[in-house]
Design an enzyme around this catalytic site. Structure first.
Site, PDB file in Angstrom:
ATOM      1  N   LYS A  84      -0.155   4.202   7.298  1.00  0.00           N
ATOM      2  CA  LYS A  84      -0.204   3.800   5.895  1.00  0.00           C
ATOM      3  C   LYS A  84      -1.621   3.393   5.507  1.00  0.00           C
ATOM      4  O   LYS A  84      -2.338   2.781   6.299  1.00  0.00           O
ATOM      5  CB  LYS A  84       0.772   2.635   5.678  1.00  0.00           C
ATOM      6  CG  LYS A  84       0.989   2.194   4.243  1.00  0.00           C
ATOM      7  CD  LYS A  84       2.070   1.118   4.223  1.00  0.00           C
ATOM      8  CE  LYS A  84       2.349   0.587   2.817  1.00  0.00           C
ATOM      9  NZ  LYS A  84       3.419  -0.439   2.841  1.00  0.00           N
ATOM     10  N   SER A 159       6.410  -0.006  -0.818  1.00  0.00           N
ATOM     11  CA  SER A 159       5.067   0.549  -0.908  1.00  0.00           C
ATOM     12  C   SER A 159       4.760   1.606   0.139  1.00  0.00           C
ATOM     13  O   SER A 159       3.710   2.223   0.106  1.00  0.00           O
ATOM     14  CB  SER A 159       4.047  -0.581  -0.791  1.00  0.00           C
ATOM     15  OG  SER A 159       4.133  -1.233   0.461  1.00  0.00           O
ATOM     16  N   SER A 183       9.228  -2.824   1.466  1.00  0.00           N
ATOM     17  CA  SER A 183       8.339  -1.664   1.481  1.00  0.00           C
ATOM     18  C   SER A 183       8.598  -0.680   2.607  1.00  0.00           C
ATOM     19  O   SER A 183       8.134   0.463   2.542  1.00  0.00           O
ATOM     20  CB  SER A 183       6.879  -2.131   1.540  1.00  0.00           C
ATOM     21  OG  SER A 183       6.509  -2.753   0.329  1.00  0.00           O
TER      22      SER A 183
END
Length: 475
Positions: A84, A159, A183
């Site tokens: 990420k 996210s 997330s």
């Protein structure tokens, strides 16, 4: 249930991660061949879903050519993975989804990235995230919007939306994510993959500036529960550089995920005692899934702990995290903050010492309520999120279950409980629901109960006929 979409990517990309690792270790395929397959698939799907905007092919190819560089051993054996864009990878552009860091290239990797690489993971790229990971919709001013492979007009979640969309489209076999307000879980539910939020300290740390905070954690995302367990094995273990680091398990998480014959008792809280709002179509689908589980011999009761103090407690902890995270950021970084991120920061800075004291006292009460529940039940089941994906153009969902919501985190309330109590939680796909879209069921486990939680999730996955597997993006 609707029929599943086609998958036209390379054959290797359609395999599960544990299957690929098996043939890697047997010498039937090379890491270089896997890299080529993944790059080919990203070139096909990237322009459509925008899940992995930063590739580091040269770095990855160097790693697979030099076994000492990549490890080529351990759990992953040379398997390409993605990270990420909130986590530093040495020599790779790392933007945190904000214009202030648009050209930042770190010299050192995050400790968890180093560990994954030491255990045979080969970092191929960085997945998209909202600005500093704030919000349940993945877009930013650096790379733009990530779209849901199941319907590219819809929100992929956030996210860790880039990670989830990438997995669903077959770009990669495993992808690292992080979670504070769901997330790892919300994008997993929306994209039909598995996202596990581990207990604090199991998988790396929350970040250098928040090293002692336990609410934000890193964790694995994968297409199946077995693959999620494999990636958690590669992530877990004590690291003296991380103050909340926790030792790894005595037996592997993969092995634990195979223990599906033991009796399971589930407390089902369809709206968390009125705390979370749920659309009727979501409620009906999940009730149907719990009925399937009962017919398969799983004990299910409707039960929920007292969560009367959860709302304010979670928001105080979240505000404290944001106030701490931005305290030493220069103004030339903060000037780019989107409105909702700026609001988070202002709220955190407005907290009083009494707010923080109350949050700490109340989270302890909620934790004790969960312990009481676990005296009778193995896991608590609830929606991962109360609604199906909305349009990607809407930053947040303003109405769920006929209730008008006023805060941009209100539609993510089902994420708050595990975060506040530090309990492990997993979102597992439970088939295709309304409009042929995947639905996620959230399971919350006992303290440090990742092994039993994975076993329960695998049982659910088997009953509903999962995993879903990768798909071609539906435009």
């Amino acid at each position: 249930m609707n029929s599943r979409p086609n998958f036209s990517g390379p054959e290797l990309c359609g395999l599960e991660a544990h299957q690929v690792v098996k043939i890697l270790k047997a010498g039937q395929v090379s890491p270089a061949e896997l890299l080529e397959a993944a790059v080919q698939r990203i070139s096909q799907t990237g322009p459509v879903i925008n899940a992995t905007p930063t590739l580091c092919e040269t770095r990855a190819r160097k790693a697979v050519l030099d076994p000492q560089e990549s490890g080529h051993a351990g759990w992953l054996a040379g398997l390409p993975i993605s990270i990420k864009d909130l986590n530093a990878v040495a020599g790779v552009r790392t933007t945190y989804g904000t214009k202030g860091f648009a050209n930042f290239v770190p010299q050192d990797s995050d400790p968890l990235v180093e560990q994954i690489e030491a255990r045979g993971g080969v970092v191929l790229g960085k997945t998209n995230t909202p600005e500093f990971g704030a919000g349940g919709n993945t877009f930013n001013d650096v790379f733009g919007q990530t779209l849901n492979p199941w319907n590219t007009s819809l929100n992929a979640g956030g996210s860790s939306g880039g990670a989830a969309a990438s997995l669903a489209a077959g770009e990669i076999w495993l992808s690292q994510g992080s979670d504070h307000g769901g997330s790892l879980r919300t994008p997993a539910a929306y994209c039909g993959i598995v996202g596990l939020r581990p207990s604090p300290g199991i998988a790396g740390g929350p970040g250098k500036d928040n090293a002692f905070m336990i609410e934000a954690v890193q964790g694995p995302m994968a297409r199946s529960v077995t693959d999620c367990a494999l990636f958690l094995d590669a992530m877990s273990g004590f690291d003296p550089r991380l103050p909340i680091s926790y030792p790894g398990p005595s037996t592997s998480y993969q092995e634990a995920a195979t223990c599906v014959e033991a009796p399971i008792t589930i407390a089902f809280a369809p709206d968390l005692g009125g705390f979370g709002q749920v659309d009727t179509e979501m409620d009906l689908h999940l009730r149907g899934v719990l009925g399937q589980l009962q017919r398969d011999g799983v004990n299910v009761d409707e039960a929920c702990p007292d969560l009367s103090n959860l709302e304010r407690t979670y928001h105080s902890l979240r505000g404290l995290m944001w106030a701490t995270a931005v305290k030493r950021l220069p103004q030339d970084i903060k000037q780019y903050f989107k409105a909702t991120l700026a609001q988070n920061t202002v709220f955190g800075q407005s907290l009083t010492i009494d707010d923080i004291i109350d949050a700490n006292l109340n989270r302890s009460i909620i934790f004790d309520q969960m312990l009481a529940l676990f005296e009778k039940y193995d896991v608590l089941a609830c929606p991962t999120v109360g609604c199906m994906p909305h349009l990607a153009s809407k930053e947040w969902v303003s109405s769920v279950g006929g209730v008008e919501l006023t805060g941009y985190m209100d539609w993510l309330r089902f994420a708050f409980l595990a975060t506040t109590t530090g309990l492990p939680a997993i979102s597992v796909p439970v088939g295709l629901g309304p409009r042929g879209l995947p639905v996620g069921l959230q399971l919350i486990g006992k303290p440090r109960g990742e092994a039993a939680l994975l076993a329960a999730a695998r049982r659910v996955e088997i009953v509903v006929g999962g995993p879903l597997g990768p798909i071609d993006p539906i435009v």
